[in-house]
Scaffold this motif. Structure first.
Motif, PDB file in Angstrom:
ATOM      1  N   ALA A   1       0.842  -1.201   0.000  1.00 48.05           N
ATOM      2  CA  ALA A   1       0.000   0.000   0.000  1.00 48.05           C
ATOM      3  C   ALA A   1       0.874   1.246   0.000  1.00 48.05           C
ATOM      4  CB  ALA A   1      -0.928  -0.010   1.208  1.00 48.05           C
ATOM      5  N   TYR A   2       0.444   2.240  -0.762  1.00 45.52           N
ATOM      6  CA  TYR A   2       1.213   3.468  -0.994  1.00 45.52           C
ATOM      7  C   TYR A   2       0.648   4.566  -0.104  1.00 45.52           C
ATOM      8  CZ  TYR A   2       4.385   5.809  -4.324  1.00 45.52           C
ATOM      9  OH  TYR A   2       5.456   6.436  -4.929  1.00 45.52           O
ATOM     10  N   ILE A   3       1.477   5.135   0.772  1.00 47.46           N
ATOM     11  CA  ILE A   3       0.979   6.074   1.770  1.00 47.46           C
ATOM     12  C   ILE A   3       1.739   7.393   1.663  1.00 47.46           C
ATOM     13  CG2 ILE A   3       0.692   6.510   4.228  1.00 47.46           C
ATOM     14  CD1 ILE A   3       0.498   3.469   4.616  1.00 47.46           C
ATOM     15  N   ILE A   4       1.000   8.463   1.373  1.00 44.71           N
ATOM     16  CA  ILE A   4       1.555   9.810   1.244  1.00 44.71           C
ATOM     17  C   ILE A   4       0.920  10.688   2.312  1.00 44.71           C
ATOM     18  CG2 ILE A   4       1.815  11.813  -0.263  1.00 44.71           C
ATOM     19  CD1 ILE A   4       1.232   9.912  -2.630  1.00 44.71           C
ATOM     20  N   ALA A   5       1.723  11.527   2.960  1.00 46.27           N
ATOM     21  CA  ALA A   5       1.197  12.393   4.015  1.00 46.27           C
ATOM     22  C   ALA A   5       1.577  13.835   3.778  1.00 46.27           C
ATOM     23  CB  ALA A   5       1.716  11.942   5.375  1.00 46.27           C
ATOM     24  N   GLU A   6       0.611  14.720   4.044  1.00 49.83           N
ATOM     25  CA  GLU A   6       0.844  16.156   3.978  1.00 49.83           C
ATOM     26  C   GLU A   6       1.379  16.609   5.336  1.00 49.83           C
ATOM     27  OE1 GLU A   6      -1.668  20.098   2.531  1.00 49.83           O
ATOM     28  OE2 GLU A   6      -2.700  18.476   3.582  1.00 49.83           O
ATOM     29  N   VAL A   7       2.691  16.825   5.409  1.00 47.73           N
ATOM     30  CA  VAL A   7       3.349  17.280   6.642  1.00 47.73           C
ATOM     31  C   VAL A   7       4.262  18.435   6.265  1.00 47.73           C
ATOM     32  CG1 VAL A   7       4.939  16.665   8.506  1.00 47.73           C
ATOM     33  CG2 VAL A   7       3.245  14.996   7.723  1.00 47.73           C
ATOM     34  N   TYR A   8       4.166  19.537   6.999  1.00 46.11           N
ATOM     35  CA  TYR A   8       4.963  20.720   6.682  1.00 46.11           C
ATOM     36  C   TYR A   8       5.970  21.082   7.770  1.00 46.11           C
ATOM     37  CZ  TYR A   8       1.396  21.359   3.112  1.00 46.11           C
ATOM     38  OH  TYR A   8       0.551  21.173   2.041  1.00 46.11           O
ATOM     39  N   ASN A   9       5.783  20.587   8.950  1.00 48.17           N
ATOM     40  CA  ASN A   9       6.681  20.904  10.057  1.00 48.17           C
ATOM     41  C   ASN A   9       7.923  20.024   9.944  1.00 48.17           C
ATOM     42  OD1 ASN A   9       8.006  21.250  12.492  1.00 48.17           O
ATOM     43  ND2 ASN A   9       6.121  21.377  13.685  1.00 48.17           N
TER      44      ASN A   9
ATOM     45  N   ASP B   1       5.053   6.378   4.102  1.00 50.37           N
ATOM     46  CA  ASP B   1       5.996   6.116   3.017  1.00 50.37           C
ATOM     47  C   ASP B   1       6.622   7.411   2.526  1.00 50.37           C
ATOM     48  OD1 ASP B   1       5.571   3.346   2.959  1.00 50.37           O
ATOM     49  OD2 ASP B   1       3.840   3.568   1.631  1.00 50.37           O
ATOM     50  N   TYR B   2       5.781   8.451   2.320  1.00 50.04           N
ATOM     51  CA  TYR B   2       6.258   9.680   1.689  1.00 50.04           C
ATOM     52  C   TYR B   2       5.605  10.905   2.321  1.00 50.04           C
ATOM     53  CZ  TYR B   2       7.541   6.089  -1.619  1.00 50.04           C
ATOM     54  OH  TYR B   2       8.041   4.940  -2.173  1.00 50.04           O
ATOM     55  N   LEU B   3       6.404  11.964   2.480  1.00 51.51           N
ATOM     56  CA  LEU B   3       5.935  13.252   2.988  1.00 51.51           C
ATOM     57  C   LEU B   3       6.186  14.321   1.932  1.00 51.51           C
ATOM     58  CD1 LEU B   3       7.618  13.216   6.543  1.00 51.51           C
ATOM     59  CD2 LEU B   3       5.456  12.140   5.870  1.00 51.51           C
ATOM     60  N   TYR B   4       5.360  15.346   1.923  1.00 50.39           N
ATOM     61  CA  TYR B   4       5.568  16.477   1.018  1.00 50.39           C
ATOM     62  C   TYR B   4       6.910  17.160   1.316  1.00 50.39           C
ATOM     63  CZ  TYR B   4       0.724  16.936  -0.774  1.00 50.39           C
ATOM     64  OH  TYR B   4      -0.482  16.760  -1.409  1.00 50.39           O
ATOM     65  N   ASP B   5       7.737  17.345   0.295  1.00 48.06           N
ATOM     66  CA  ASP B   5       8.946  18.162   0.461  1.00 48.06           C
ATOM     67  C   ASP B   5       8.627  19.574  -0.033  1.00 48.06           C
ATOM     68  OD1 ASP B   5      11.438  19.116   0.932  1.00 48.06           O
ATOM     69  OD2 ASP B   5      12.505  17.578  -0.209  1.00 48.06           O
ATOM     70  N   LYS B   6       7.729  20.230   0.702  1.00 50.11           N
ATOM     71  CA  LYS B   6       7.303  21.584   0.327  1.00 50.11           C
ATOM     72  C   LYS B   6       8.180  22.668   0.956  1.00 50.11           C
ATOM     73  CE  LYS B   6       4.224  25.308   1.199  1.00 50.11           C
ATOM     74  NZ  LYS B   6       4.927  26.174   0.314  1.00 50.11           N
TER      75      LYS B   6
ATOM     76  N   GLN C   1      19.377  18.587   0.389  1.00 52.42           N
ATOM     77  CA  GLN C   1      19.620  17.154   0.197  1.00 52.42           C
ATOM     78  C   GLN C   1      20.484  16.585   1.316  1.00 52.42           C
ATOM     79  OE1 GLN C   1      16.987  17.049  -1.995  1.00 52.42           O
ATOM     80  NE2 GLN C   1      18.083  15.137  -2.333  1.00 52.42           N
ATOM     81  N   GLU C   2      21.433  17.370   1.778  1.00 48.11           N
ATOM     82  CA  GLU C   2      22.277  16.917   2.883  1.00 48.11           C
ATOM     83  C   GLU C   2      21.462  16.784   4.160  1.00 48.11           C
ATOM     84  OE1 GLU C   2      25.444  15.799   5.329  1.00 48.11           O
ATOM     85  OE2 GLU C   2      25.137  15.707   3.154  1.00 48.11           O
ATOM     86  N   ASP C   3      20.612  17.752   4.422  1.00 48.98           N
ATOM     87  CA  ASP C   3      19.797  17.735   5.629  1.00 48.98           C
ATOM     88  C   ASP C   3      18.864  16.526   5.664  1.00 48.98           C
ATOM     89  OD1 ASP C   3      18.625  19.049   8.056  1.00 48.98           O
ATOM     90  OD2 ASP C   3      16.851  19.077   6.773  1.00 48.98           O
ATOM     91  N   LEU C   4      18.387  16.119   4.510  1.00 47.15           N
ATOM     92  CA  LEU C   4      17.402  15.037   4.426  1.00 47.15           C
ATOM     93  C   LEU C   4      18.015  13.705   4.023  1.00 47.15           C
ATOM     94  CD1 LEU C   4      14.544  17.019   2.632  1.00 47.15           C
ATOM     95  CD2 LEU C   4      14.650  16.408   5.052  1.00 47.15           C
ATOM     96  N   ARG C   5      19.344  13.605   4.081  1.00 45.54           N
ATOM     97  CA  ARG C   5      19.988  12.434   3.482  1.00 45.54           C
ATOM     98  C   ARG C   5      19.491  11.112   4.054  1.00 45.54           C
ATOM     99  NH1 ARG C   5      23.908  14.428   7.084  1.00 45.54           N
ATOM    100  NH2 ARG C   5      24.851  12.857   8.445  1.00 45.54           N
ATOM    101  N   ASP C   6      19.113  11.069   5.343  1.00 39.39           N
ATOM    102  CA  ASP C   6      18.668   9.810   5.942  1.00 39.39           C
ATOM    103  C   ASP C   6      17.238   9.452   5.573  1.00 39.39           C
ATOM    104  OD1 ASP C   6      17.991  12.069   7.540  1.00 39.39           O
ATOM    105  OD2 ASP C   6      17.374  10.719   9.152  1.00 39.39           O
ATOM    106  N   ILE C   7      16.446  10.445   5.124  1.00 36.87           N
ATOM    107  CA  ILE C   7      15.048  10.168   4.755  1.00 36.87           C
ATOM    108  C   ILE C   7      14.728  10.681   3.359  1.00 36.87           C
ATOM    109  CG2 ILE C   7      14.143  10.083   7.122  1.00 36.87           C
ATOM    110  CD1 ILE C   7      13.164  13.005   6.675  1.00 36.87           C
ATOM    111  N   GLU C   8      15.753  10.928   2.542  1.00 34.92           N
ATOM    112  CA  GLU C   8      15.519  11.550   1.227  1.00 34.92           C
ATOM    113  C   GLU C   8      14.559  10.755   0.362  1.00 34.92           C
ATOM    114  OE1 GLU C   8      17.415   8.654  -1.268  1.00 34.92           O
ATOM    115  OE2 GLU C   8      16.808  10.603  -2.033  1.00 34.92           O
ATOM    116  N   HIS C   9      14.571   9.433   0.505  1.00 34.86           N
ATOM    117  CA  HIS C   9      13.671   8.624  -0.310  1.00 34.86           C
ATOM    118  C   HIS C   9      12.205   8.881   0.048  1.00 34.86           C
ATOM    119  CE1 HIS C   9      12.214   5.295  -2.720  1.00 34.86           C
ATOM    120  NE2 HIS C   9      11.473   4.953  -1.702  1.00 34.86           N
ATOM    121  N   HIS C  10      11.950   9.337   1.250  1.00 40.37           N
ATOM    122  CA  HIS C  10      10.585   9.498   1.747  1.00 40.37           C
ATOM    123  C   HIS C  10      10.004  10.883   1.482  1.00 40.37           C
ATOM    124  CE1 HIS C  10      10.740   5.660   3.960  1.00 40.37           C
ATOM    125  NE2 HIS C  10      11.998   5.977   4.199  1.00 40.37           N
ATOM    126  N   MET C  11      10.737  11.746   0.776  1.00 42.11           N
ATOM    127  CA  MET C  11      10.270  13.112   0.550  1.00 42.11           C
ATOM    128  C   MET C  11       9.709  13.244  -0.868  1.00 42.11           C
ATOM    129  SD  MET C  11      10.859  14.115   3.530  1.00 42.11           S
ATOM    130  CE  MET C  11      10.173  15.738   3.283  1.00 42.11           C
TER     131      MET C  11
END
Length: 626
Positions: free
Chosen positions: A348-356, A370-375, A399-409
């Motif tokens: 199942a594919y799960i996307i979430a709208e998270v801004y914080n 699975d995935y969060l908005y990279d807004k 990209q450096e800041d998110l390197r551990d979760i970059e796939h999820h953005m």
């Protein structure tokens, strides 16, 4: 949902990147998912607008005047054309039955009150019935579930997965399901309304107070002032419920989400959590462990209701969900919800709208998103560059800041909440999205999302009623002119598209298909932008470069965000890249993979590499080393 008030808060944290390396622990699920060899592309489509070929676009027009698209407009031909664009998943926005100002009483559906409905066609984020679909979308409203089921089957046959919205934070003020499964009761049906809060109440209340319609501002009138039997500046709700965005006022403000009510997840008004919290270390446990944790726990009633809704739609054939404003719901609920979803369907594919940004890792690791908005980081930064007042120097830091979760953005340049690229309020020219799209779609292993009409340069210029132009209306019946030209009387062949629209769609098709077939984009990334900013003459902060590679494919990506200038320079690859790529001294031909018209030579000498780049305004190269 359109949330205009949030941006002041968000802009404060746009460039506040987390610097604490202790947060960036090795996350086994991230490592596992990063082994995927190919990227995915999501096509968000506003379902009721896609097949509407009516061009009237009357302000506050009715469905008879302005038309509406149907499930059946997504024909085999239409779906194959979307698939051929490079799409792997379709997010059908606006499917669950939400409030709508149209009489469907002969189908057992109660009428909705314009005083608590935004627009004439209604907000897709004010859901009235989670066990049914919007009757506007069906040729025969009595068979609307069957027609949606057939659409799911056609989509699957075309080789794509289906995503729909679930909005756990709030529901319509008049929520009422006409098709609840046996044993399922409506939200609030058993609430103790004498209490402001109870752990098993679905809503929060103001006992002894009646709800009052907000004071409408700036001359706004429901339905543009048209007379309607229910439009009397009143809505019967006693006691008043708290509003979806958290307002506790019995008369919410016009800018509040007054058409919705806040769902109670077991958090008391003073912030107490009346449910179990996850034990330490659960951020590194998989969904199976999370599922086992909740099996013997008592959870609030709202948790169970939304879990059952998600499982119902999985049984129906839906492949995943986009969760609206997920950060307004406690992360423990998401652990419960998503572990239940994944137990039923691990794919199942799960996307979430998270801004914080400070919540990203909690919602991925503890909440099992699975995935969060990279807004707030990537999108906002790229938007500034496209508008001519930003710098590409900021992008590698993201990209450096998110390197551990970059796939999820999840990466995007448009969605229903954001302004259209071609609108004057954004970039004023759809072509300015081209270098931005190349960067957004190729810089990480994460999925890419585009919004219907983006691929043909839709400017969102129509004034449909509620809201204002620059965003295609999600509240009213309206046509989408550039898309209508591509739809071409439902031939879906671009027969009426302009030359510029065809060229833009061709660009998106080339780019997106490349991304889903490239092994390099599923694996390694390294910045070379800052190295070239220090080493390379004529290289500047309107250009961005980075490299991507796998064992099978080595890519050098260069984009020019400047709309007027051509740049020429000797792009340099540092020693560590040459070593990682096992390149020996010599010359290597590189060729652009987008249009196959640009070629150059990578010269490797002394463990460094140089390649001549001449790149025009708004140009991009995806250079593959032979």
């Amino acid at each position: 949902m359109v949330k205009p008030f949030r941006y002041l808060v968000l802009m404060i944290i746009v460039f506040c990147f987390a610097c604490n390396d202790s947060v960036k622990t090795n996350f086994k699920e991230t490592e596992a998912v990063n082994k995927k060899q190919h990227k995915e592309v999501i096509y968000q489509v506003f379902t009721r607008l896609f097949g509407n070929i009516n061009t009237t676009n009357k302000l506050w027009g009715t469905i008879e005047e302005n038309g509406v698209g149907k499930f059946n407009d997504f024909t085999e031909k239409a779906l194959n054309e979307i698939k051929d664009l490079g799409v792997t998943h379709i997010w059908y926005t606006g499917v669950p039955h939400h409030d709508v100002i149209r009489d469907y009483t002969k189908y057992g559906i109660s009428n909705d009150d314009p005083d608590v409905v935004k627009g004439r066609a209604g907000s897709p984020y004010a859901v009235k019935d989670y066990y049914n679909v919007n009757p506007d979308l069906a040729e025969n409203p009595a068979n609307r579930l069957e027609e949606f089921k057939a659409l799911i089957e056609r989509t699957h046959k075309a080789g794509m997965k289906v995503i729909i919205d679930i909005v756990p934070n709030h529901v319509a003020r008049n929520y009422h399901s006409v098709t609840n499964p046996e044993g399922v009761e409506d939200f609030g049906a058993s609430d103790d309304k004498t209490k402001t809060y109870d752990v098993n109440n679905n809503f929060y209340y103001n006992p002894g107070e009646a709800f009052q319609v907000p004071e409408f501002l700036n001359g706004y009138q429901p339905l543009g002032g048209e007379k309607h039997t229910l439009s009397d500046n009143k809505f019967n709700e006693v006691p008043a419920k708290w509003t979806g965005n958290g307002s506790r006022l019995s008369q919410p403000h016009f800018n509040d989400w007054y058409e919705t009510v806040k769902v109670n997840y077991g958090i008391s008004p003073d912030g107490r959590k009346d449910f179990n919290e996850l034990p330490d270390g659960f951020d590194n446990k998989d969904y199976k462990v999370h599922f086992e944790f909740w099996k013997d726990k008592t959870v609030p009633d709202s948790w169970i209701k939304f879990r059952d809704i998600a499982l119902y739609w999985l049984d129906f054939g839906v492949d995943g969900f986009r969760f609206d404003m997920a950060e307004m719901v406690p992360v423990e609920f998401w652990s419960f919800m998503n572990s239940s979803i994944k137990t039923k369907n691990p794919e199942a594919y799960i996307i979430a709208e998270v801004y914080n940004t400070s919540l990203y890792r909690d919602y991925v690791k503890k909440g099992k998103m699975d995935y969060l908005y990279d807004k707030v980081q990537l999108y906002d930064t790229i938007k500034h560059i496209m508008q001519g007042h930003g710098s590409t120097d900021h992008i590698p830091h993201i990209q450096e800041d998110l390197r551990d979760i970059e796939h999820h953005m999840l990466h995007f340049l448009e969605n229903h909440d954001e302004q259209r690229i071609a609108s004057p309020q954004f970039a004023g020219d759809a072509r300015k999205g081209k270098p931005a799209m190349v960067v957004s779609a190729t810089i990480s292993t994460s999925p890419t999302m585009i919004y219907f009409g983006q691929e043909v340069g839709e400017p969102g210029a129509e004034d449909a009623g509620f809201g204002s132009p620059s965003r295609t209306s999600i509240f009213d019946y309206v046509g989408v002119p550039t898309l209508q030209r591509w739809v071409n009387d439902k031939q879906f062949d671009g027969g009426k598209s302009t030359k510029e629209e065809k060229e833009l769609r061709d660009f998106y098709k080339r780019l997106l298909n490349f991304t889903i077939n490239s092994s390099a984009l599923g694996e390694n990334y390294q910045d070379i932008h800052h190295y070239n900013r220090q080493q390379t003459e004529w290289y500047n902060d309107q250009v961005l470069s980075f490299v991507r590679w796998s064992d099978k494919e080595k890519l050098i990506l260069v984009s020019n965000f400047n709309a007027e200038n051509t740049y020429g320079f000797e792009l340099q690859l540092p020693k560590d890249i040459i070593e990682k790529w096992h390149l020996k001294n010599g010359n290597y031909e590189v060729s652009d993979q987008l249009y196959n018209t640009y070629k150059s030579i990578l010269k490797v000498e002394g463990n460094t590499g140089k390649v001549r780049i001449d790149i025009g305004p708004l140009g991009s190269y995806i250079l593959k080393i032979k």
